[in-house]
Design an enzyme around this catalytic site. Structure first.
Site, short mmCIF file in Angstrom:
data_model
loop_
_atom_site.label_atom_id
_atom_site.label_comp_id
_atom_site.label_asym_id
_atom_site.label_seq_id
_atom_site.Cartn_x
_atom_site.Cartn_y
_atom_site.Cartn_z
N THR A 168 -20.06 -5.05 -20.53
CA THR A 168 -19.50 -3.93 -21.30
C THR A 168 -20.54 -3.26 -22.18
OG1 THR A 168 -17.30 -4.91 -21.29
CG2 THR A 168 -17.77 -3.31 -23.03
N THR A 181 -18.76 -10.40 -21.49
CA THR A 181 -18.17 -11.44 -22.33
C THR A 181 -17.20 -12.36 -21.60
OG1 THR A 181 -16.37 -9.99 -23.04
CG2 THR A 181 -18.39 -9.98 -24.37
N ASP A 182 -16.79 -12.00 -20.38
CA ASP A 182 -15.75 -12.78 -19.71
C ASP A 182 -16.11 -14.26 -19.59
OD1 ASP A 182 -14.09 -10.63 -19.45
OD2 ASP A 182 -14.54 -10.25 -17.34
#
Length: 317
Positions: free
Chosen positions: A11, A81-82
C-alpha cells in the site's frame, strides 16, 4: 554507504494503477534530507505481501545482510501489511547482524487524504540509523512506535494504529525525530536458513468442531499448528485425532486469542491443555499461531526433529 532501503511494494507504494519506486517514494517524505545517513535505495520486484514466499523473504534477508557487511548502518524494508507480522518474525529468526532491520509500510495509500506511508518511512529510517536500536533484531515501526518483530501483531484491517504488541507494548517511540528505546527484548541466537521445504498446516478450533476436518487438513503435512480456545483447549471430540497426529508429527498448541500464553497444567477436563500436552502436543507458549507456524516451518526446513522442535519452542515460545 547509507541506510539500505529495500522496497517490496504494498500500500505504501500504490499510486492508483501505478506503483512508486524507491526514488518516488522517498521524494514524498519531508524530513529525509535531515537524516545523518542517506538512503541507498534498492528496488525489488514488487510483490503483494499476501503472495510473498519464505524463499523471497529469506532472499531479502541475505541481501540486507550483504548491505550491512558492505557498510550500511541499518536496513529499512517497505512492504504490504497483510503478512508483515509474519515476514518480520521470519527475518528476526535469521537476522545475525547488530544493525537494525526495520520493516514498515502504510495503511493509507498515497492517493488518499492523510497517507501514513511518508511518516512511517521517515520514522523507520530514523530507527535504522539509531544506535539504541542496534542489537534488537528485526523491528516494525508504525505510527511512531517501535515494535519487536517477536511480539507485534496486525490487529485492525484499516486503522493506521493497527500494529500493536498486546503482550508487551512497544519497545519505544520516535518523538520529535528522536528515537527513544525504552526496553530491550531478550534475543535468542539466530537460526540457520532452511535447506529444505516443509509443509505446516494451521488449524483453528471452532465451536462444535469436527475431527474429520482436522484429519483431512493434516493429511500430507509435516506438522500442524493448532490454534485452540483460550489457554489451549479443544472440544473433547478432537483429542483422539490430535493424539494420533502428535504420535507421527510435531503438533504445536497455541491460542487463537492473539494474546497471552497457553497454559500447561491448570485445567484437567477433557480437551484441556493438560490432556493435550500429555498426548505429546508441544507447548507453543506465548507465540500466536501465525508466528508459531513460521518458527515450526523454519525448524523443520533445517532438519529439526521433534525433540529439537520442542526445545526451540520452550526457548522461544
Amino acid at each position: 554507504m547509507g541506510i539500505a532501503l529495500f522496497t517490496l511494494g504494498g500500500t505504501i507504494s500504490m499510486a492508483g494503477a501505478a506503483r512508486l519506486d524507491g526514488a518516488a517514494l522517498t521524494a514524498a517524505v519531508p524530513g529525509l534530507e535531515t537524516l545523518d545517513e542517506p538512503l541507498d535505495i534498492q528496488d525489488l520486484e514488487p510483490v503483494g505481501s499476501g503472495s510473498l514466499t519464505f524463499a523471497q523473504v529469506l532472499a531479502v534477508a541475505e541481501s540486507a545482510s550483504a548491505a550491512v557487511r558492505a557498510g550500511a548502518p541499518g536496513v529499512v524494508i517497505t512492504q504490504g501489511t497483510d503478512t508483515l507480522e509474519e515476514t518480520a518474525y521470519l527475518l528476526d529468526l535469521v537476522w545475525a547482524q547488530d544493525a537494525p532491520l526495520v520493516l514498515t509500510g502504510a495503511m493509507r495509500n498515497p492517493t488518499l487524504a492523510g497517507p501514513d506511508g511518508p511518516a512511517n518511512l521517515l520514522a523507520a529510517a530514523r530507527v535504522a540509523a539509531a544506535a539504541p536500536a542496534r542489537g534488537l533484531g528485526a523491528l516494525v515501526v508504525f505510527n511512531d512506535e517501535i515494535h519487536a518483530a517477536r511480539w507485534v501483531r496486525k490487529t485492525h484491517s484499516t486503522s493506521t494504529a493497527t500494529f500493536v504488541s498486546p503482550d508487551t507494548g512497544p519497545l519505544g517511540h520516535v518523538i520529535e525525530g528522536r528515537v527513544r528505546v525504552l526496553t530491550a527484548p531478550v534475543r535468542c541466537a539466530p537460526l540457520p536458513p532452511p535447506t529444505a521445504g516443509a509443509r505446516v498446516a494451521l488449524y483453528t478450533v471452532t465451536l462444535d468442531d469436527d475431527p474429520d476436518t482436522l484429519t483431512a487438513l493434516a493429511a500430507g503435512q509435516d506438522a500442524v499448528v493448532l490454534a485452540g480456545f483460550g489457554v489451549g483447549h479443544v472440544p473433547a471430540v478432537l483429542v483422539p485425532a490430535l493424539a494420533e497426529l502428535a504420535a507421527r508429527m510435531p503438533v504445536v498448541l497455541t491460542s487463537r486469542t492473539g494474546a497471552g500464553s497457553v497454559l500447561r497444567s491448570t485445567y484437567r477436563s477433557p480437551g484441556s491443555e493438560t490432556e493435550l500436552l500429555s498426548h505429546g502436543l508441544i507447548d507453543g507458549g506465548l507465540l500466536h499461531p501465525y508466528k508459531a507456524r513460521v518458527l515450526l516451518r523454519l525448524l523443520l526446513g533445517s532438519g529439526a526433529d521433534r525433540d529439537a522442535v520442542a526445545a526451540a519452542f520452550a526457548e522461544r515460545g
